[in-house]
Design a protein around this motif. Structure first.
Motif, short mmCIF file in Angstrom:
data_model
loop_
_atom_site.label_atom_id
_atom_site.label_comp_id
_atom_site.label_asym_id
_atom_site.label_seq_id
_atom_site.Cartn_x
_atom_site.Cartn_y
_atom_site.Cartn_z
N THR A 80 2.62 -5.38 -3.80
CA THR A 80 2.01 -4.89 -2.56
C THR A 80 0.49 -4.96 -2.67
N ASP A 138 -0.06 -4.57 8.46
CA ASP A 138 1.25 -4.38 7.81
C ASP A 138 1.06 -3.91 6.37
N ASP A 139 0.08 -4.47 5.68
CA ASP A 139 -0.21 -4.05 4.30
C ASP A 139 -0.58 -2.57 4.26
N SER A 142 2.48 -0.44 4.65
CA SER A 142 3.30 -0.48 3.43
C SER A 142 2.69 0.40 2.34
N GLU A 146 4.45 3.58 0.64
CA GLU A 146 4.73 3.62 -0.80
C GLU A 146 4.11 4.84 -1.47
#
Length: 154
Positions: A80, A138-139, A142, A146
């Motif tokens: 990621t 989107d990163d 995420s 996480e």
């Protein structure tokens, strides 16, 4: 004797020209490699119903964050983190990413920006036709997921 000097000169020049890419290529790769000690920062404005947050991410996946005035430490998957830093690099200059404002509800609308090495994006949470913007957004989602922290004010 001049012929030998001329041949030596030609050989030396040819060697230098052939070796130059070997010196330049590592410099180009080095320029594109993220600074392992320089974090990228994700800043979310929060809204009436959610807390703002700030996440500092290192290429190693280590992260620190502040949400609802509480500090935390976590780690995201290396894949990621690598994707995030690759997407920052692909953006070329965060400051020059295309930006198209969008309407957002007061209670739930937030803005998200990314900062890295003196660059700052506009709000990347608005819909965009540019994959560099959507990939970064989107990163950031995420990474927040996480780290498993809540932005709820309750």
């Amino acid at each position: 004797m001049k012929v030998k000097v001329s041949n030596i000169y030609k050989i030396s020049l040819a060697s230098l020209l052939l070796a130059t890419p070997l010196y330049v290529l590592p410099l180009r790769i080095l320029a594109q490699t993220p600074n392992l000690k320089q974090p990228a920062v994700i800043i979310n404005s929060g809204s009436t119903n959610t807390c703002k947050y700030r996440i500092r991410v290192l290429p190693s996946g280590k992260a620190t964050y502040t949400v609802c005035n509480r500090k935390g430490v976590g780690e995201i998957k290396v894949n990621t983190a690598t994707k995030f830093f690759n997407d920052i690099s692909a953006a070329k200059s965060l400051s020059n990413l295309p930006y198209k404002p969008c309407a957002k509800p007061v209670s739930f609308g937030t803005s998200t920006e990314v900062r890295y090495q003196g660059q700052k994006s506009q709000d990347i949470s608005c819909p965009s036709n540019d994959s560099r913007v959507t990939n970064l957004y989107d990163d950031t989602k995420s990474i927040q997921e996480e780290l498993k922290f809540s932005t709820s004010k309750n």
